[in-house]
Design a protein around this motif. Structure first.
Motif, PDB file in Angstrom:
ATOM      1  N   PHE A  45     -50.357 -93.328  -2.008  1.00  0.00           N
ATOM      2  CA  PHE A  45     -50.087 -91.914  -2.227  1.00  0.00           C
ATOM      3  C   PHE A  45     -48.680 -91.735  -2.766  1.00  0.00           C
ATOM      4  N   GLY A  46     -47.762 -92.468  -2.185  1.00  0.00           N
ATOM      5  CA  GLY A  46     -46.393 -92.380  -2.656  1.00  0.00           C
ATOM      6  C   GLY A  46     -46.264 -92.762  -4.119  1.00  0.00           C
ATOM      7  N   PHE A  47     -46.991 -93.822  -4.501  1.00  0.00           N
ATOM      8  CA  PHE A  47     -46.851 -94.300  -5.878  1.00  0.00           C
ATOM      9  C   PHE A  47     -47.582 -93.409  -6.868  1.00  0.00           C
ATOM     10  N   VAL A  48     -48.731 -92.915  -6.453  1.00  0.00           N
ATOM     11  CA  VAL A  48     -49.518 -92.111  -7.388  1.00  0.00           C
ATOM     12  C   VAL A  48     -48.766 -90.850  -7.771  1.00  0.00           C
ATOM     13  N   LEU A  49     -47.939 -90.348  -6.829  1.00  0.00           N
ATOM     14  CA  LEU A  49     -47.148 -89.161  -7.104  1.00  0.00           C
ATOM     15  C   LEU A  49     -46.394 -89.311  -8.413  1.00  0.00           C
ATOM     16  N   SER A  50     -45.824 -90.487  -8.616  1.00  0.00           N
ATOM     17  CA  SER A  50     -45.078 -90.691  -9.853  1.00  0.00           C
ATOM     18  C   SER A  50     -45.954 -91.261 -10.949  1.00  0.00           C
ATOM     19  N   GLY A  51     -47.110 -91.791 -10.570  1.00  0.00           N
ATOM     20  CA  GLY A  51     -47.969 -92.385 -11.583  1.00  0.00           C
ATOM     21  C   GLY A  51     -48.698 -91.365 -12.417  1.00  0.00           C
ATOM     22  N   ALA A  52     -48.633 -90.093 -11.961  1.00  0.00           N
ATOM     23  CA  ALA A  52     -49.421 -89.086 -12.653  1.00  0.00           C
ATOM     24  C   ALA A  52     -48.658 -88.453 -13.812  1.00  0.00           C
ATOM     25  N   ILE A  53     -47.527 -89.029 -14.169  1.00  0.00           N
ATOM     26  CA  ILE A  53     -46.689 -88.415 -15.203  1.00  0.00           C
ATOM     27  C   ILE A  53     -47.447 -88.234 -16.505  1.00  0.00           C
ATOM     28  N   ALA A  54     -48.057 -89.297 -16.989  1.00  0.00           N
ATOM     29  CA  ALA A  54     -48.744 -89.203 -18.278  1.00  0.00           C
ATOM     30  C   ALA A  54     -49.948 -88.290 -18.200  1.00  0.00           C
ATOM     31  N   VAL A  55     -50.668 -88.370 -17.075  1.00  0.00           N
ATOM     32  CA  VAL A  55     -51.862 -87.532 -16.941  1.00  0.00           C
ATOM     33  C   VAL A  55     -51.489 -86.061 -16.935  1.00  0.00           C
ATOM     34  N   GLU A  56     -50.420 -85.732 -16.210  1.00  0.00           N
ATOM     35  CA  GLU A  56     -49.986 -84.330 -16.208  1.00  0.00           C
ATOM     36  C   GLU A  56     -49.594 -83.884 -17.602  1.00  0.00           C
ATOM     37  N   ALA A  57     -48.995 -84.797 -18.351  1.00  0.00           N
ATOM     38  CA  ALA A  57     -48.595 -84.440 -19.715  1.00  0.00           C
ATOM     39  C   ALA A  57     -49.820 -84.093 -20.554  1.00  0.00           C
ATOM     40  N   ILE A  58     -50.845 -84.932 -20.446  1.00  0.00           N
ATOM     41  CA  ILE A  58     -52.062 -84.704 -21.239  1.00  0.00           C
ATOM     42  C   ILE A  58     -52.665 -83.332 -20.938  1.00  0.00           C
ATOM     43  N   PHE A  59     -52.696 -82.983 -19.678  1.00  0.00           N
ATOM     44  CA  PHE A  59     -53.361 -81.744 -19.285  1.00  0.00           C
ATOM     45  C   PHE A  59     -52.409 -80.585 -19.110  1.00  0.00           C
ATOM     46  N   SER A  60     -51.163 -80.780 -19.489  1.00  0.00           N
ATOM     47  CA  SER A  60     -50.150 -79.734 -19.339  1.00  0.00           C
ATOM     48  C   SER A  60     -50.147 -79.183 -17.923  1.00  0.00           C
ATOM     49  N   TRP A  61     -50.310 -80.064 -16.969  1.00  0.00           N
ATOM     50  CA  TRP A  61     -50.355 -79.637 -15.585  1.00  0.00           C
ATOM     51  C   TRP A  61     -48.915 -79.448 -15.109  1.00  0.00           C
ATOM     52  N   PRO A  62     -48.540 -78.243 -14.708  1.00  0.00           N
ATOM     53  CA  PRO A  62     -47.118 -77.949 -14.460  1.00  0.00           C
ATOM     54  C   PRO A  62     -46.586 -78.546 -13.167  1.00  0.00           C
ATOM     55  N   GLY A  63     -46.565 -79.848 -13.089  1.00  0.00           N
ATOM     56  CA  GLY A  63     -46.072 -80.487 -11.875  1.00  0.00           C
ATOM     57  C   GLY A  63     -44.855 -81.345 -12.178  1.00  0.00           C
ATOM     58  N   LEU A  64     -44.534 -82.224 -11.232  1.00  0.00           N
ATOM     59  CA  LEU A  64     -43.358 -83.079 -11.376  1.00  0.00           C
ATOM     60  C   LEU A  64     -43.514 -84.042 -12.552  1.00  0.00           C
ATOM     61  N   GLY A  65     -44.742 -84.433 -12.808  1.00  0.00           N
ATOM     62  CA  GLY A  65     -44.977 -85.352 -13.914  1.00  0.00           C
ATOM     63  C   GLY A  65     -44.644 -84.718 -15.246  1.00  0.00           C
ATOM     64  N   LEU A  66     -45.134 -83.518 -15.442  1.00  0.00           N
ATOM     65  CA  LEU A  66     -44.837 -82.814 -16.694  1.00  0.00           C
ATOM     66  C   LEU A  66     -43.345 -82.552 -16.797  1.00  0.00           C
ATOM     67  N   ALA A  67     -42.736 -82.254 -15.650  1.00  0.00           N
ATOM     68  CA  ALA A  67     -41.282 -82.029 -15.643  1.00  0.00           C
ATOM     69  C   ALA A  67     -40.550 -83.284 -16.111  1.00  0.00           C
ATOM     70  N   THR A  68     -41.039 -84.438 -15.669  1.00  0.00           N
ATOM     71  CA  THR A  68     -40.422 -85.692 -16.109  1.00  0.00           C
ATOM     72  C   THR A  68     -40.598 -85.870 -17.614  1.00  0.00           C
ATOM     73  N   TYR A  69     -41.810 -85.635 -18.062  1.00  0.00           N
ATOM     74  CA  TYR A  69     -42.106 -85.771 -19.485  1.00  0.00           C
ATOM     75  C   TYR A  69     -41.184 -84.880 -20.321  1.00  0.00           C
ATOM     76  N   ASP A  70     -41.033 -83.636 -19.871  1.00  0.00           N
ATOM     77  CA  ASP A  70     -40.148 -82.726 -20.600  1.00  0.00           C
ATOM     78  C   ASP A  70     -38.700 -83.177 -20.507  1.00  0.00           C
ATOM     79  N   ALA A  71     -38.301 -83.599 -19.321  1.00  0.00           N
ATOM     80  CA  ALA A  71     -36.901 -84.022 -19.138  1.00  0.00           C
ATOM     81  C   ALA A  71     -36.547 -85.197 -20.029  1.00  0.00           C
ATOM     82  N   LEU A  72     -37.573 -85.987 -20.384  1.00  0.00           N
ATOM     83  CA  LEU A  72     -37.312 -87.139 -21.241  1.00  0.00           C
ATOM     84  C   LEU A  72     -36.938 -86.730 -22.647  1.00  0.00           C
ATOM     85  N   GLN A  73     -37.352 -85.530 -23.051  1.00  0.00           N
ATOM     86  CA  GLN A  73     -37.104 -85.137 -24.431  1.00  0.00           C
ATOM     87  C   GLN A  73     -35.619 -84.938 -24.692  1.00  0.00           C
TER      88      GLN A  73
END
Lengths: 332, 304, 322
Positions: free
Chosen positions: C255-283
């Motif tokens: 569970f701990g790892f999946v939290l960060s593993g969902a970054i790419a998936v959130e990006a694909i679905f524009s899911w407004p979570g920590l993953g998408l935040a990471t993706y945006d922060a990378l820009q």
């Protein structure tokens, strides 16, 4: 050990032509190759032999506990009913209530994450479904006391008991549904000598009090001599000698028995010290048995004829049989 | 009294190793999934090596001409259509294989090197060395891979060497732990003690006794780590941290996503690279599992 | 489970957390260079302005002093301000944590349940078609990048078939509230959750399968059968509970790892979570945001590991009664 009153009725257990073959991709492995014996009510039979001779396979076959894919043929008449052809429902009902097994008390013989009281209670509840919880606990307590363990230890987990205590629990568990026949598969092998003696005494005592018939399996012939009425010696999947225990132990008719009997040091016996007879070599691979008598490669008395003739159990005295051509009266 | 000089110890060892390899290969051949994986792997590697012969590298650069229209589906522009810039998808797939394989293998080798050194040293020397190294390993294991890789890649900048470095640095704890456990088992073996009694030095023990026996585990583990490295490279490239100048399958996924291939329904752009990754990872996994079973027959029964 | 065991584990986790904080600090030290200059690129700052800003960001003083200040601030949940919109990193993360936890929570639940069921089916009927089917399926889902699977699902079900929305967490045009809003969110979560579930399903199935295969070798199963139990009861009462122990630990850790593993998936679905935040922060890169996210992800893994240890210690009587 004394038997119960001389049985006049049919034997409790009749095994005829039992074969156990493990199916393996590389080829079939015959573990038991035609075993016949009877066991009367309250009678004690010892089954001896080295590892791999088939004695544990034999035990497993009697209750059809062997892994899927194992071929078991022959007849096993328990009180006249053939276990091998029973329907699954009947077989499950018979298990533990007519015939129970005491396994070797290794750490994982009992479920390590369940309390021992619950594991014993499971057997009771299974075969007497209406029993209330209180009655089950009471019976569990009685069984534990019967084998010399305080009833309150029912709350313990298996790892909290010593090896000897675990073995006692297994004995108590086996008696939970009041079977008439007990198979003890190497019950003392993993225990140290002092504890062994205690457990054996317990088994002896219970057998007499409850009139149990017991098949006692071990590789230690000397144990059997003290504890059983009759002994059968197995080698390479067959019984090679059978008879009253003291006779078999003191005057073995088969060379293998002789070696087995001699292999265990008798403390204080000067004759033994002069001539300790261990047995050289290993038991044969069941897939590549020697021709003729399977024992001949290791036998100190082997002859030319031993390599060709297949041996059977021939009479070697009153109620004694042995599978060796040296037995007087055996055909050559 | 021998008339012929006895073969040297070295030759005996060599002959024994060759015979072991021969029987190992026969054993491997019997493993169907392993053979499937091997064939697949060979095909992909051949494709990657033969890339210049199979596809013109000029096709990797932006074109948008009448001959190469953007967003052409496979019906109009075979065999796999074009992307948003008019480049042939097929060309990118063929050339992308090189990067995925290269990064996967190089990063794995790096991780295994570090992991082996750490694992063998920790297991062999024990004591303080072991405690410190194992603590370090555990700490690294706690840090989630992707954030760490992202941060490192963001710091170091996007280039192929950096990606290899990043994946290698973040992956070494896993093999390190396994190898240390194996070394500990080896240490128990008698021959190490006997060798020491004969006066062998630590170095000799490590290289002549421990290493050959651990090498099997290392090889099998390497084969199973490559898929992880390839998947990591894919994800990192997708997030924009890959080398922008080289075509990789992960980069194709990134570009297709950002160019809106999803809404354009230009499936031919992002399905093929994914399939490629799938096949490569499967191939390595099958081979790795088969290798493991050959080296440790007990695993065969356990898997079944 | 003794107090010593618990306190030992908790202290260990705290130590690891401290290591992560230190690591985080020094890692970003390498990158940041001069954050003041970064932030105010293009604007000319006077010396005094620069000095004031440096002080405001806590960048004055020696590295040691900065580190101490950093630890203090972190303990007070002050993680700095983002580059992109100068908001407190902590509150940004807090806002975005909810959707990620919901998504990962649901996915973990589903992949666990189905994974365990598949693993049991495969182990109990090993070497049959069921077993091969499960093993092949899990190997295939493992072999594909999870976000690629998301792309495929998105194409098939959202773009082609239109059954599900293409992204986001709510329909921007609707102003539904209450139950209708939850239903809308659920509809948006379906595809990303399905993606993550399928991606992790395989691992749980395989682990459950091999754990159960190990358990099936144990002697106490033979004893259970000898007592007269039906196969199904042997499995349910004796095999599965024992085989589940290592799986439960795995789930907690994962569970701990999946939290960060969902970054790419959130990006694909524009899911407004920590993953998408990471993706945006990378820009940007928006370094304070990345630093804060890195800390949060690591802390999640540490917490999950601690929970797994304690849970296992409670569930396994061999540990509990020692």
């Amino acid at each position: 050990m004394s038997a119960a009153a001389e049985p006049a009725a049919a034997p409790l257990l009749q095994v005829r032509d039992l074969h156990v073959t493990y199916g393996v991709r590389a080829g079939a492995i015959p573990a038991v190759r035609g075993v016949n014996f009877d066991l009367a009510v309250g009678e004690t039979l010892g089954l001896a032999g080295e590892s791999g001779c088939g004695k544990s396979s034999l035990a497993g076959a009697l209750l059809r506990l062997l892994p899927r894919g194992t071929q078991v043929t022959g007849t096993v008449l328990l009180d006249g009913e053939d276990v091998l052809t029973m329907k699954p429902g009947r077989l499950r009902a018979v298990r533990w209530t007519e015939l129970a097994i005491v396994f070797q008390g290794a750490l994982h013989t009992l479920n390590p994450v369940q309390r021992i009281g619950r594991q014993i209670g499971e057997a009771i509840s299974l075969h007497s479904p209406g029993t209330r919880g209180g009655a089950v606990s009471k019976r569990v307590g009685e069984l534990l006391e019967l084998v010399g363990i305080p009833a309150r230890r029912a709350q313990d987990y298996p790892h909290q008991l010593s090896g000897g205590q675990r073995q006692r629990v297994l004995i108590g568990l086996a008696l939970a549904c009041e079977p008439r026949l007990l198979i003890a598969d190497e019950p003392t092998t993993a225990l140290d000598v002092m504890v062994q003696a205690q457990v054996l005494r317990l088994l002896d005592d219970l057998q007499q009090r409850l009139g149990l018939a017991v098949i006692f399996i071990t590789h230690d012939l000397s144990t059997l001599a003290a504890v059983c009425k009759r002994i059968a010696v197995m080698y390479a999947g067959r019984i090679v000698e059978e008879g009253p225990s003291h006779e078999v132990f003191d005057v073995p008719a088969h060379p293998y028995t002789r070696a087995l009997a001699g292999a265990f040091p008798v403390i204080g016996d000067p004759a033994f010290r002069m001539n300790p007879s261990g047995l050289a070599g290993d038991p044969p691979d069941p897939r590549e048995l020697p021709s003729g008598c399977p024992f001949h490669p290791r036998c100190p008395e082997a002859e030319e004829a031993c390599t060709s003739a297949d041996v059977e159990l021939w009479p070697a005295g009153p109620s004694r049989r042995a599978a060796c051509i040296h037995v007087p009266g055996a055909p050559r | 009294m021998s008339a012929v000089a006895a073969p040297s110890a070295r030759r005996i060892t060599w002959l024994r190793r060759r015979r072991a390899l021969g029987s190992g290969w026969r054993e491997y051949r019997r493993n169907t999934p392993g053979m499937v994986g091997l064939v697949l792997l060979v095909l992909i590697v051949l494709m990657a090596i033969a890339a210049p012969l199979l596809a013109d590298p000029a096709g990797l650069h932006a074109v948008n001409t009448v001959n190469n229209p953007a967003w052409a589906n496979p019906a109009k522009f075979h065999p796999l259509g074009t992307d948003h810039l008019g480049r042939s998808v097929m060309t990118q797939v063929i050339w992308g294989a090189r990067i995925s394989l290269l990064v996967g293998l190089a990063a794995t080798v790096l991780a295994m090197l570090i992991g082996s050194v750490v694992g063998i040293t920790a297991g062999f020397f024990g004591g303080w060395t072991e405690s410190i190294l194992m603590r370090l390993t555990e700490w690294f294991l706690v840090i989630p891979f992707l954030p760490l890789a992202i941060v490192l890649a963001a710091i170091l900048g996007p280039s192929i060497q950096n990606i290899i470095l990043v994946i290698g640095i973040t992956s070494w704890p896993f093999p390190a732990r396994l190898i240390r456990a194996q070394v500990l088992t080896m240490k128990e073996r008698l021959y190490v003690d006997r060798s020491r009694a004969l006066g062998a030095s630590e170095w000799h023990l490590m290289t002549r006794h421990i290493l050959p026996n651990v090498s099997g585990l290392i090889i099998a583990n390497t084969t199973l780590t490559v898929p992880v490295a390839i998947l990591s490279e894919t994800t990192l490239s997708f997030l924009g941290l890959g080398d922008p100048s080289r075509a990789s399958w992960g980069k194709m996924l990134q570009e297709s996503f950002e160019a809106g291939a999803l809404t354009q329904q230009a499936w031919w752009y992002y399905v093929p690279p994914g399939v490629g990754i799938l096949l490569v990872v499967l191939a390595f996994t099958l081979c790795g599992q088969a290798l493991e079973e050959v080296l440790d027959p007990r695993l065969r029964d356990r898997r079944e | 489970m003794s107090a010593r065991y618990v306190s030992g584990k908790v202290l260990g986790s705290l130590a690891t957390l401290l290591f992560v904080i230190a690591f985080n600090f020094f890692l970003f030290r390498v990158v940041e260079g001069d954050p003041v200059a970064n932030l105010f690129r293009g604007r000319n700052l006077s010396q005094s302005q620069r000095a004031a800003l440096t002080k405001q960001f806590g960048l004055d003083g020696s590295t040691g002093e900065q580190f101490v200040r950093y630890v203090q601030q972190t303990a007070q949940f002050n993680l700095g301000r983002t580059y992109t919109n100068n908001q407190p990193v902590a509150s940004e993360i807090w806002d975005k944590a909810g959707p990620t936890i919901a998504l990962v929570g649901v996915s973990t639940l589903l992949s666990t349940i189905f994974g365990v069921m598949l693993g049991i089916a495969a182990a109990w009927r090993r070497r049959t078609k069921t077993d091969y089917a499960v093993t092949s399926f899990t190997m295939t889902t493992y072999a594909m990048p999870d976000f690629w699977l998301g792309m495929l699902l998105l194409t098939a079900f959202a773009v082609e078939l239109g059954w599900f929305p293409v992204g986001g967490i709510v329909d921007p045009n609707s102003d539904a509230t209450g139950l209708a809003k939850v239903a809308d969110q659920a509809k948006h979560m379906f595809l990303p959750a399905l993606t993550l579930t399928l991606a992790y399903l395989g691992e749980y199935a395989l682990v459950m399968r091999s754990s159960l295969l190990e358990t099936m070798r144990e002697d106490y199963l033979v004893l259970a059968r000898a007592k007269g139990l039906r196969d199904a009861l042997v499995r349910k009462r004796h095999a599965v509970p024992n085989a589940l122990l290592p799986v439960i630990t795995l789930i907690s850790i994962n569970f701990g790892f999946v939290l960060s593993g969902a970054i790419a998936v959130e990006a694909i679905f524009s899911w407004p979570g920590l993953g998408l935040a990471t993706y945006d922060a990378l820009q940007g890169p928006d370094l304070p945001m990345l630093q804060g996210l890195f800390l949060v992800f690591s802390a999640a893994v540490i917490a999950a590991n601690l929970f797994a240890d304690l849970l296992y210690g409670y569930l396994d009587p061999r540990v509990r009664t020692s």
